[in-house]
Design a protein around this motif. Structure first.
Motif, PDB file in Angstrom:
ATOM      1  N   THR A  15      -7.416   5.731   4.234  1.00 15.88           N
ATOM      2  CA  THR A  15      -6.656   6.396   3.174  1.00 15.88           C
ATOM      3  C   THR A  15      -5.178   6.037   3.228  1.00 15.88           C
ATOM      4  O   THR A  15      -4.449   6.260   2.273  1.00 15.88           O
ATOM      5  CB  THR A  15      -6.810   7.919   3.296  1.00 15.88           C
ATOM      6  OG1 THR A  15      -6.402   8.334   4.613  1.00 15.88           O
ATOM      7  CG2 THR A  15      -8.262   8.327   3.055  1.00 15.88           C
ATOM      8  N   GLU A  16      -4.734   5.460   4.353  1.00 19.65           N
ATOM      9  CA  GLU A  16      -3.344   5.053   4.505  1.00 19.65           C
ATOM     10  C   GLU A  16      -3.298   3.551   4.809  1.00 19.65           C
ATOM     11  O   GLU A  16      -4.225   3.005   5.422  1.00 19.65           O
ATOM     12  CB  GLU A  16      -2.674   5.824   5.639  1.00 19.65           C
ATOM     13  CG  GLU A  16      -2.641   7.329   5.439  1.00 19.65           C
ATOM     14  CD  GLU A  16      -1.741   7.741   4.294  1.00 19.65           C
ATOM     15  OE1 GLU A  16      -0.796   6.973   3.985  1.00 19.65           O
ATOM     16  OE2 GLU A  16      -1.982   8.818   3.710  1.00 19.65           O
ATOM     17  N   PRO A  17      -2.223   2.866   4.398  1.00 19.84           N
ATOM     18  CA  PRO A  17      -2.115   1.431   4.667  1.00 19.84           C
ATOM     19  C   PRO A  17      -2.038   1.102   6.140  1.00 19.84           C
ATOM     20  O   PRO A  17      -2.356  -0.005   6.561  1.00 19.84           O
ATOM     21  CB  PRO A  17      -0.847   1.020   3.927  1.00 19.84           C
ATOM     22  CG  PRO A  17      -0.067   2.283   3.779  1.00 19.84           C
ATOM     23  CD  PRO A  17      -1.082   3.370   3.623  1.00 19.84           C
ATOM     24  N   ASP A  21       0.262   1.949   9.913  1.00 20.28           N
ATOM     25  CA  ASP A  21       1.505   1.510  10.526  1.00 20.28           C
ATOM     26  C   ASP A  21       1.289   1.040  11.958  1.00 20.28           C
ATOM     27  O   ASP A  21       2.241   0.744  12.679  1.00 20.28           O
ATOM     28  CB  ASP A  21       2.532   2.659  10.521  1.00 20.28           C
ATOM     29  CG  ASP A  21       2.945   3.040   9.107  1.00 20.28           C
ATOM     30  OD1 ASP A  21       3.077   2.125   8.273  1.00 20.28           O
ATOM     31  OD2 ASP A  21       3.122   4.231   8.845  1.00 20.28           O
ATOM     32  N   ALA A  59      -4.686  -1.949   8.036  1.00 22.48           N
ATOM     33  CA  ALA A  59      -5.740  -1.074   7.539  1.00 22.48           C
ATOM     34  C   ALA A  59      -6.959  -1.863   7.082  1.00 22.48           C
ATOM     35  O   ALA A  59      -8.098  -1.400   7.229  1.00 22.48           O
ATOM     36  CB  ALA A  59      -5.201  -0.218   6.394  1.00 22.48           C
TER      37      ALA A  59
END
Length: 328
Positions: free
Chosen positions: A299-301, A303, A308
């Motif tokens: 759901t997140e790229p 870090d 991802a």
């Protein structure tokens, strides 16, 4: 811009259809049927490219593709359109938001995977300073651009990238924290190209993959799984032969097939060969493989140290292996 100028632009920018001939490329011809399928895919790609570079606006590329291209082949046409729009973005004059505008359209969202791959084809032909900025792309899907770059290089520069197994240790795009991942994504595109170079022959494709260093083969087999599922060209016993050759890379093979299934489901067009391939590689239908792909997408790229996109791929590979979904 007048229609006559757009037609001229199409003629000047569109590669010769002869470039898609297996004879021209020197690729293996397993059978007349396999040759016809692979060459039809190539011609369809160029059809989509030509419509895109001639279109008055990015939206205008959709009509001719929908009207003139057989439904199961449209994904390849939109991949070509992605290249064409990215080429226009890379020209020194004119609008530079063709790709971005297209992927915001309903048709662009349905074929976003393919359009991103097409951007990579354009990168292989544009000077580096005209390459797109990674920040303008979906941060999860951006590696698909490198997949397209890898396919192009293997397809058109086969002696270097396939026979010579060339790899640029300092590939400059997208750079940053995850710049190290570029070559892995490029290898996934090379793997897709091996399906075409090997003429869909399972043994030859397996031999081509095994010519690369062992640490590259998982990514290559992911590309093979995607191409075999999306493009087809084989029967069930041949798919099982591919799975046997993949060996320890069965999870990667299934992951590639699941990505292809998701692309097919997104388009609303699922030909029988896609269900056949996911049945063998993933142990399920294309619809179920696509559902799993969507559920496991980060759901997140991301870090962290791993992009991802790779987290997503690992989740899928582990999922299908844990379910015992890969059939040999």
């Amino acid at each position: 811009m007048t229609s006559s100028w757009r037609a001229l632009r199409r003629r000047l920018l569109t590669p010769d259809v002869a470039e898609t001939s297996l004879d021209k490329r020197g690729f293996h011809k397993k059978s007349p049927a396999a040759q016809e399928r692979l060459e039809t895919v190539g011609k369809t790609f160029l059809t989509g490219y030509a419509h895109a570079v001639e279109a008055r606006t990015p939206a205008d590329a959709e009509g001719p593709i929908e009207e003139q291209v057989t439904d199961w082949l449209r994904g390849f046409a939109y991949e070509g359109a992605g290249m064409g729009l990215a080429m226009l973005d890379g020209l020194p004059f004119g609008r530079t938001d063709n790709v971005r505008t297209f992927v915001e359209l309903p048709v662009g969202r349905r074929y976003q995977y393919l359009v991103y791959v097409g951007i990579g084809w354009a990168m292989a032909r544009l000077p580096r300073f005209r390459w797109p900025g990674a920040a303008d792309l979906d941060p999860v899907l951006a590696p698909l651009v490198l997949d397209g770059y890898g396919f192009h290089q293997a397809y058109f520069r086969t002696a270097r990238y396939v026979d010579g197994h060339y790899q640029n240790p300092n590939f400059p795009w997208p750079g940053g924290r995850h710049g190290w991942y570029a070559n892995r994504a490029i290898d996934q595109g090379i793997g897709r190209a091996l399906w075409f170079i090997g003429g869909t022959d399972p043994d030859l494709v397996g031999d081509l993959v095994e010519g690369y260093a062992p640490e590259r083969r998982g990514d290559l087999y992911a590309g093979v799984g995607l191409a075999a599922t999306y493009a087809g060209g084989v029967e069930e016993h041949e798919l099982r032969a591919v799975a046997r050759r993949a060996g320890e890379h069965l999870g990667s093979l299934a992951q590639g097939a699941a990505f292809a299934a998701n692309a097919r489901i997104n388009s609303g067009i699922v030909p029988p060969h896609a269900d056949l391939a996911t049945g063998v590689f993933c142990g399920t239908t294309a619809e179920e493989a696509a559902r799993t792909t969507i559920e496991l997408r980060p759901t997140e790229p991301g870090d962290g140290d791993v992009p991802a996109y790779e987290v997503w791929r690992q989740r899928l590979a582990n999922e299908f292996i844990s379910l015992g979904g890969v059939n040999t």
